[in-house]
Motif scaffolding. Structure first.
Motif, PDB file in Angstrom:
ATOM      1  N   ILE A 109      32.747 112.896  27.218  1.00 56.42           N
ATOM      2  CA  ILE A 109      32.576 111.446  27.342  1.00 56.42           C
ATOM      3  C   ILE A 109      33.807 110.840  28.010  1.00 56.42           C
ATOM      4  O   ILE A 109      33.705 109.958  28.872  1.00 56.42           O
ATOM      5  CB  ILE A 109      32.336 110.818  25.949  1.00 56.42           C
ATOM      6  CG1 ILE A 109      30.970 111.255  25.423  1.00 56.42           C
ATOM      7  CG2 ILE A 109      32.434 109.295  26.027  1.00 56.42           C
ATOM      8  CD1 ILE A 109      30.702 110.839  24.001  1.00 56.42           C
ATOM      9  N   ARG A 110      34.978 111.352  27.638  1.00 56.03           N
ATOM     10  CA  ARG A 110      36.211 110.833  28.244  1.00 56.03           C
ATOM     11  C   ARG A 110      36.258 111.161  29.737  1.00 56.03           C
ATOM     12  O   ARG A 110      36.692 110.336  30.551  1.00 56.03           O
ATOM     13  CB  ARG A 110      37.440 111.426  27.538  1.00 56.03           C
ATOM     14  CG  ARG A 110      38.759 110.826  28.013  1.00 56.03           C
ATOM     15  CD  ARG A 110      39.920 111.275  27.120  1.00 56.03           C
ATOM     16  NE  ARG A 110      41.139 110.582  27.497  1.00 56.03           N
ATOM     17  CZ  ARG A 110      41.980 110.981  28.442  1.00 56.03           C
ATOM     18  NH1 ARG A 110      41.702 112.079  29.137  1.00 56.03           N
ATOM     19  NH2 ARG A 110      43.081 110.309  28.719  1.00 56.03           N
ATOM     20  N   LEU A 146      33.685 111.452  31.701  1.00 56.03           N
ATOM     21  CA  LEU A 146      32.752 110.532  32.335  1.00 56.03           C
ATOM     22  C   LEU A 146      33.360 109.143  32.482  1.00 56.03           C
ATOM     23  O   LEU A 146      33.196 108.478  33.514  1.00 56.03           O
ATOM     24  CB  LEU A 146      31.453 110.455  31.519  1.00 56.03           C
ATOM     25  CG  LEU A 146      30.537 111.679  31.608  1.00 56.03           C
ATOM     26  CD1 LEU A 146      29.430 111.586  30.557  1.00 56.03           C
ATOM     27  CD2 LEU A 146      29.933 111.803  33.010  1.00 56.03           C
ATOM     28  N   TRP A 147      34.071 108.722  31.441  1.00 47.36           N
ATOM     29  CA  TRP A 147      34.699 107.403  31.474  1.00 47.36           C
ATOM     30  C   TRP A 147      35.778 107.343  32.557  1.00 47.36           C
ATOM     31  O   TRP A 147      35.838 106.410  33.341  1.00 47.36           O
ATOM     32  CB  TRP A 147      35.288 107.071  30.112  1.00 47.36           C
ATOM     33  CG  TRP A 147      36.086 105.797  30.101  1.00 47.36           C
ATOM     34  CD1 TRP A 147      37.429 105.644  29.969  1.00 47.36           C
ATOM     35  CD2 TRP A 147      35.563 104.462  30.242  1.00 47.36           C
ATOM     36  NE1 TRP A 147      37.785 104.327  30.021  1.00 47.36           N
ATOM     37  CE2 TRP A 147      36.654 103.571  30.184  1.00 47.36           C
ATOM     38  CE3 TRP A 147      34.273 103.938  30.418  1.00 47.36           C
ATOM     39  CZ2 TRP A 147      36.499 102.200  30.295  1.00 47.36           C
ATOM     40  CZ3 TRP A 147      34.131 102.563  30.525  1.00 47.36           C
ATOM     41  CH2 TRP A 147      35.223 101.709  30.456  1.00 47.36           C
ATOM     42  N   ARG A 148      36.617 108.410  32.606  1.00 47.56           N
ATOM     43  CA  ARG A 148      37.651 108.456  33.638  1.00 47.56           C
ATOM     44  C   ARG A 148      37.010 108.542  35.019  1.00 47.56           C
ATOM     45  O   ARG A 148      37.504 107.959  35.982  1.00 47.56           O
ATOM     46  CB  ARG A 148      38.572 109.667  33.421  1.00 47.56           C
ATOM     47  CG  ARG A 148      39.410 109.645  32.150  1.00 47.56           C
ATOM     48  CD  ARG A 148      40.384 108.500  32.099  1.00 47.56           C
ATOM     49  NE  ARG A 148      41.377 108.540  33.156  1.00 47.56           N
ATOM     50  CZ  ARG A 148      42.556 109.169  33.071  1.00 47.56           C
ATOM     51  NH1 ARG A 148      42.864 109.856  31.980  1.00 47.56           N
ATOM     52  NH2 ARG A 148      43.419 109.125  34.050  1.00 47.56           N
ATOM     53  N   TYR A 200      34.266 107.246  35.976  1.00 48.98           N
ATOM     54  CA  TYR A 200      33.728 105.944  36.359  1.00 48.98           C
ATOM     55  C   TYR A 200      34.767 105.159  37.165  1.00 48.98           C
ATOM     56  O   TYR A 200      34.439 104.448  38.121  1.00 48.98           O
ATOM     57  CB  TYR A 200      33.323 105.165  35.114  1.00 48.98           C
ATOM     58  CG  TYR A 200      32.851 103.758  35.381  1.00 48.98           C
ATOM     59  CD1 TYR A 200      31.582 103.508  35.907  1.00 48.98           C
ATOM     60  CD2 TYR A 200      33.683 102.670  35.124  1.00 48.98           C
ATOM     61  CE1 TYR A 200      31.163 102.212  36.162  1.00 48.98           C
ATOM     62  CE2 TYR A 200      33.270 101.377  35.373  1.00 48.98           C
ATOM     63  CZ  TYR A 200      32.006 101.147  35.898  1.00 48.98           C
ATOM     64  OH  TYR A 200      31.594  99.866  36.149  1.00 48.98           O
ATOM     65  N   HIS A 201      36.045 105.300  36.768  1.00 53.18           N
ATOM     66  CA  HIS A 201      37.132 104.593  37.454  1.00 53.18           C
ATOM     67  C   HIS A 201      37.726 105.414  38.598  1.00 53.18           C
ATOM     68  O   HIS A 201      38.217 104.848  39.566  1.00 53.18           O
ATOM     69  CB  HIS A 201      38.231 104.239  36.443  1.00 53.18           C
ATOM     70  CG  HIS A 201      37.776 103.297  35.369  1.00 53.18           C
ATOM     71  ND1 HIS A 201      37.609 101.947  35.588  1.00 53.18           N
ATOM     72  CD2 HIS A 201      37.436 103.513  34.080  1.00 53.18           C
ATOM     73  CE1 HIS A 201      37.190 101.369  34.474  1.00 53.18           C
ATOM     74  NE2 HIS A 201      37.079 102.291  33.546  1.00 53.18           N
ATOM     75  N   TYR A 254      37.577 112.736  38.768  1.00 51.89           N
ATOM     76  CA  TYR A 254      37.435 113.314  37.422  1.00 51.89           C
ATOM     77  C   TYR A 254      36.033 113.878  37.187  1.00 51.89           C
ATOM     78  O   TYR A 254      35.802 114.566  36.196  1.00 51.89           O
ATOM     79  CB  TYR A 254      37.751 112.269  36.349  1.00 51.89           C
ATOM     80  CG  TYR A 254      39.225 112.111  36.068  1.00 51.89           C
ATOM     81  CD1 TYR A 254      39.900 112.986  35.211  1.00 51.89           C
ATOM     82  CD2 TYR A 254      39.961 111.083  36.654  1.00 51.89           C
ATOM     83  CE1 TYR A 254      41.250 112.842  34.962  1.00 51.89           C
ATOM     84  CE2 TYR A 254      41.322 110.937  36.400  1.00 51.89           C
ATOM     85  CZ  TYR A 254      41.953 111.820  35.548  1.00 51.89           C
ATOM     86  OH  TYR A 254      43.305 111.686  35.305  1.00 51.89           O
ATOM     87  N   GLU A 283      42.708 103.948  40.025  1.00 49.44           N
ATOM     88  CA  GLU A 283      41.554 103.194  39.533  1.00 49.44           C
ATOM     89  C   GLU A 283      41.873 101.718  39.297  1.00 49.44           C
ATOM     90  O   GLU A 283      40.967 100.901  39.079  1.00 49.44           O
ATOM     91  CB  GLU A 283      41.004 103.826  38.254  1.00 49.44           C
ATOM     92  CG  GLU A 283      41.987 103.951  37.108  1.00 49.44           C
ATOM     93  CD  GLU A 283      42.682 105.300  37.073  1.00 49.44           C
ATOM     94  OE1 GLU A 283      43.040 105.731  35.964  1.00 49.44           O
ATOM     95  OE2 GLU A 283      42.877 105.906  38.152  1.00 49.44           O
TER      96      GLU A 283
END
Length: 404
Positions: free
Chosen positions: A2-3, A5-7, A9-10, A14, A255
């Motif tokens: 999940i982390r 994916l979050w990274r 996104y920005h 990643y 980001e």
């Protein structure tokens, strides 16, 4: 995941090469491996003189360089190319570390600065892989944090074959946390082994001509969220004394480039982005360095350098590049990641350290109003660097017996 994916996104980088994050490296080396881990850009930069020494001394070995960040990976590829094999170090999960070590089977591991991971160190010790903590630093704040982990910290730190500490205070803190005194050595800081491109000053002068040679120019480098509002406020104050001043603003993380751009827009500044493929707008008040690998160039083209990550309690970033280029340096109150370097720069008169963000404007004016002080401060910084070089040679003396 999940982390990631979050990274991602920005920062889309990643989203790639996930298999490496879980220990599945994409190669099998034919020669014995010397493994060097440098978590991100700053550590990769510090590792360059060591890697060059290793390549010269051990041409029959493959150098494997691991990082954790895409920016670190980019820095490695830019500076080392085919001199090393690169992959991401996996997350500190037992199965991921097992696969990584099974695939690479390094003869020696060299971890830079303060990357302490229990599964990694345990499995290296179990397999009989000697591991050196090189260029090791440990601030008083970090030491307190590790002390709360009790036995876990002692087991990790005592498992290092050698700890090559940057300074005496770092060495004492590692010993207090459980390192065996006979395994701790003081070798100095690899970051003083800075090697800048021979034509960097010429490139900087060319860029400065585009900006305006007579414009007072200061750079706020490697800034973090929460700092830019203070920097832009100070710049607005500075413009009262120097209406034609130029601020070079370089956020630490890619980001955040767009959010910093929008903040500058909201404050009403005329902006030029480095990523814009067009001639510099001479009316621009803020130049946003939204590119990768060009920070040394921006230092070379500026008069005064403010080091980001220091107005808020991040711990600051490496001030040695602007020092090597002979630039006057301003530091915020939170520089605990570089205590010994800062002490030397301040004692030599190569830098000013402010106490709060309210002091930033006066510090810039202090330099811009005194051109002779700009020159004197820059020369002092270059002298500090010259006096502290030699860490890579000392470290090689410790490494050699482990590769016989």
């Amino acid at each position: 995941m999940i982390r990631l994916l979050w990274r991602g996104y920005h920062n889309p980088a990643y989203l790639h090469r996930w298999s490496e994050r879980f220990g599945f490296t994409p190669f099998l080396a034919e020669k014995a491996i010397i493994w060097v881990h440098a978590v991100s850009v700053g550590e990769v930069q510090a590792s360059l003189p060591l890697i060059k020494e290793l390549s010269a001394y051990y041409p029959d070995h493959t150098i494997l360089l691991t990082t954790m960040t895409p920016t670190g990976s980019t820095q490695a590829q830019k500076n080392l190319g085919n001199q090393v094999i690169h992959c991401y170090l996996p997350y500190d999960l037992p199965h991921a570390i097992y696969h990584f070590l099974q695939q690479t089977q390094p003869q020696l591991g060299i971890i830079l600065e303060t990357e302490l991971w229990p599964n990694l160190l345990y499995q290296c010790q179990y397999r009989g892989i000697p591991v050196i903590l090189a260029n090791a630093r440990l601030s008083a704040r970090s030491a307190r944090g590790y002390s709360y982990l009790g036995t876990l910290s002692r087991n990790m730190i005592s498992s290092f074959t050698l700890i090559a500490a940057q300074g005496a205070a770092d060495a004492e803190r590692f010993i207090a946390l459980g390192a065996l005194p006979e395994r701790v050595h003081i070798t100095g800081n690899l970051k003083f082994e800075i090697k800048l491109p021979a034509d960097l000053k010429t490139q900087g002068a060319t860029l400065r001509d585009q900006w305006g040679k007579q414009r007072p120019t200061w750079i706020a480098a490697s800034t973090h969220e929460g700092e830019e509002k203070y920097i832009l406020f100070s710049f607005k104050q500075l413009q009262q004394s120097y209406p034609n001043a130029l601020l070079v603003l370089v956020p630490r993380h890619p980001e955040r480039f767009n959010s910093v751009y929008h903040l500058c827009q909201q404050r009403g500044f005329i902006i030029h982005r480095r990523s814009e493929l067009k001639a510099f707008n001479s009316a621009a008040e803020v130049f946003i360095g939204d590119s990768m690998g060009e920070l040394p160039l921006f230092f070379a083209a500026s008069d005064v350098a403010f080091i980001g990550g220091s107005l808020i309690p991040v711990g600051g970033h490496n001030p040695l590049e602007p020092a090597a280029l002979g630039r006057a340096i301003i530091l915020g109150p939170h520089m605990f990641n570089f205590t010994e370097i800062i002490k030397q720069l301040l004692q030599a008169g190569a830098a000013i350290q402010i106490q709060t963000h309210r002091d930033l404007t006066q510090a810039i004016l202090h330099y811009l109003n005194n051109p002779s002080l700009l020159t004197k401060s820059g020369e002092a910084g270059q002298q500090v660097i010259a006096q502290n070089q030699g860490a890579s040679k000392k470290l090689m003396q410790l490494i050699t017996p482990l590769l016989v």
